[in-house]
Design an enzyme around this catalytic site. Structure first.
Site, mmCIF file in Angstrom:
data_model
loop_
_atom_site.group_PDB
_atom_site.id
_atom_site.type_symbol
_atom_site.label_atom_id
_atom_site.label_comp_id
_atom_site.label_asym_id
_atom_site.label_seq_id
_atom_site.Cartn_x
_atom_site.Cartn_y
_atom_site.Cartn_z
ATOM 1 N N ILE A 14 0.859 -1.193 0.000
ATOM 2 C CA ILE A 14 0.000 0.000 0.000
ATOM 3 C C ILE A 14 0.890 1.237 0.000
ATOM 4 O O ILE A 14 1.570 1.525 0.973
ATOM 5 C CB ILE A 14 -0.923 0.052 1.236
ATOM 6 C CG1 ILE A 14 -1.823 -1.183 1.303
ATOM 7 C CG2 ILE A 14 -1.792 1.320 1.204
ATOM 8 C CD1 ILE A 14 -2.709 -1.222 2.544
ATOM 9 N N HIS A 15 0.907 1.958 -1.119
ATOM 10 C CA HIS A 15 1.672 3.213 -1.229
ATOM 11 C C HIS A 15 0.852 4.165 -2.082
ATOM 12 O O HIS A 15 -0.328 3.909 -2.335
ATOM 13 C CB HIS A 15 3.058 2.947 -1.832
ATOM 14 C CG HIS A 15 2.996 2.448 -3.242
ATOM 15 N ND1 HIS A 15 3.454 3.175 -4.307
ATOM 16 C CD2 HIS A 15 2.469 1.318 -3.759
ATOM 17 C CE1 HIS A 15 3.246 2.488 -5.430
ATOM 18 N NE2 HIS A 15 2.649 1.372 -5.124
ATOM 19 N N GLY A 16 1.448 5.247 -2.520
ATOM 20 C CA GLY A 16 0.704 6.294 -3.231
ATOM 21 C C GLY A 16 -0.208 5.812 -4.344
ATOM 22 O O GLY A 16 -1.398 6.100 -4.352
ATOM 23 N N ALA A 19 -2.970 3.475 -2.909
ATOM 24 C CA ALA A 19 -3.890 4.117 -1.968
ATOM 25 C C ALA A 19 -4.776 5.150 -2.647
ATOM 26 O O ALA A 19 -5.970 5.221 -2.395
ATOM 27 C CB ALA A 19 -3.096 4.774 -0.841
#
Lengths: 158, 142
Positions: A14-16, A19
């Site tokens: 889960i990162h930019g 997300a």
């Protein structure tokens, strides 16, 4: 049957991009990270919780736990499953997790890997895993962010 | 009405911010950039803004400027005085711009400007660890 809307391979989990873009486009309300290391790492979990969108809950399960309890998901849980590697996805599929489609996002460069797409680098073990996934009827797609076109998946097999 | 976002600021703020947003959200044709460079004057900057506005007569334009009081802010605000389809915001961040790309055409230009400000406020945080993990809201399910 659990509502798994999409499964993504992304070594950043889960990162930019996941997300802010994919979660919304997929329409998920549950981000399930299936990863043995992260399931045991509260610090990484807390950083990912900060990145996750407000409309979605998060879960951090081992591969084994995911296989064991995925069928207990409720109807209202719209699941976006996130894995680090194709090998982990293959373990899930072989363990009976109903994964129909896999989006391949970020697989970073490492010793022995070669680059096949802007953000995807693979080695022989990855090729083998992708071949097996394909044989098991899983649809594969190389796409970094939703607004960009998908790349040619045949590159995954050579 | 369609809304264009024009990023503009001193130096390479605009191209930098656009590249930052594109890394995460991909390219968007309604996101434009105007850098205010050393060789620019107030007049040349204004001309660049006006040529974008003229090229998109069907669209409203929200200028996202770097700094209240700076030249990009002044030029954009000057244009907005005589053109009701122009809004100006300053100091808006990456999270707000990315989020606005999903829904910008569902808003009027003033609503979009307000949305950008609200999302910037929401996503501007002082990180304190350890964070409490999220409450489990679901009773059934996993």
């Amino acid at each position: 049957m659990p509502n798994i809307l999409l499964t993504r391979i992304d070594n950043r989990l889960i990162h930019g991009q996941v997300a802010t873009q994919w979660s919304k486009v997929v329409g998920a309300n549950l981000l399930l990270v299936a990863n043995d290391a992260v399931a045991d790492d509260e610090f990484r979990q807390s950083l990912m919780d900060m990145a996750a969108p407000s409309f979605a809950q998060t879960r951090y399960f081992t591969i084994e736990k995911t296989i064991k309890i995925i069928n207990r998901a409720s109807e209202s849980q719209l699941i976006f499953l996130i894995c680090e590697t194709p090998q982990d996805v293959l373990r899930l599929v072989k363990g009976g997790v109903p994964i129909k489609k896999v989006n391949i996002g970020n697989m970073h460069m490492a010793e022995g890997k070669h680059q096949i797409s802007k953000a995807v680098c693979i080695d022989d073990a990855d090729i083998q895993a992708f071949k097996e996934l394909k044989e098991l009827g899983v649809e594969l797609e190389i796409r970094r962010v939703p607004s960009e076109p998908a790349d040619d998946i045949n590159k995954l097999f050579k | 009405m369609k809304n264009l976002l024009v990023l503009s600021g001193h130096g390479q703020y605009a191209t930098g911010l656009a590249s930052n947003v594109a890394f995460i959200a991909g390219e968007h044709e309604d996101l434009m950039v105007v850098d205010f460079q050393l060789e620019d004057t107030e007049d040349t900057l204004k001309q660049k803004y006006e040529s974008i506005i003229e090229a998109h007569p069907e669209s409203s334009v929200v200028f996202v400027c770097d700094l209240v009081g700076g030249t990009p802010f002044r030029c954009a605000t000057g244009i907005s005085r005589t053109n009701p389809n122009i809004e100006v915001v300053c100091g808006v961040n990456t999270a707000a711009i990315m989020e606005s790309l999903f829904m910008k055409d569902t808003f009027s230009a003033p609503e979009l400007a307000q949305f950008l400000i609200e999302k910037t406020h929401e996503s501007c945080v002082h990180v304190r660890l350890p964070q409490k993990s999220r409450t489990m809201l679901e009773v059934d399910g996993i």
